[in-house]
Write a protein that holds these residues in place. Structure first.
Motif: not given
Length: 64
Positions: A2-15
């Motif tokens: 779940a932490g990895l998914i959150e990191v990926q989501k946050t990264r996509q939002e940042y991009i």
């Protein structure tokens, strides 16, 4: 996991947000470039009306 998914989501939002900022800066640059051209034209032609319009448009650029 779940932490990895959150990191990926946050990264996509940042991009996505970064792309929006880049586009806004690009649009501001285009408008500023055009304003400089019109300001020089107003100066060379001693066109007070055009100079006034350029100043008002500068405020719009500042508000972007």
């Amino acid at each position: 996991m779940a932490g990895l998914i959150e990191v990926q989501k946050t990264r996509q939002e940042y991009i996505q947000e970064l792309a929006k900022v880049q586009d806004k800066v690009y649009q501001m640059g285009l408008r500023a470039e055009a304003a400089v051209r019109r300001a020089l034209q107003a100066l060379m032609e001693n066109d007070h009306e055009l100079a006034t319009r350029v100043m008002h448009e500068d405020d719009e650029i500042d508000d972007m």
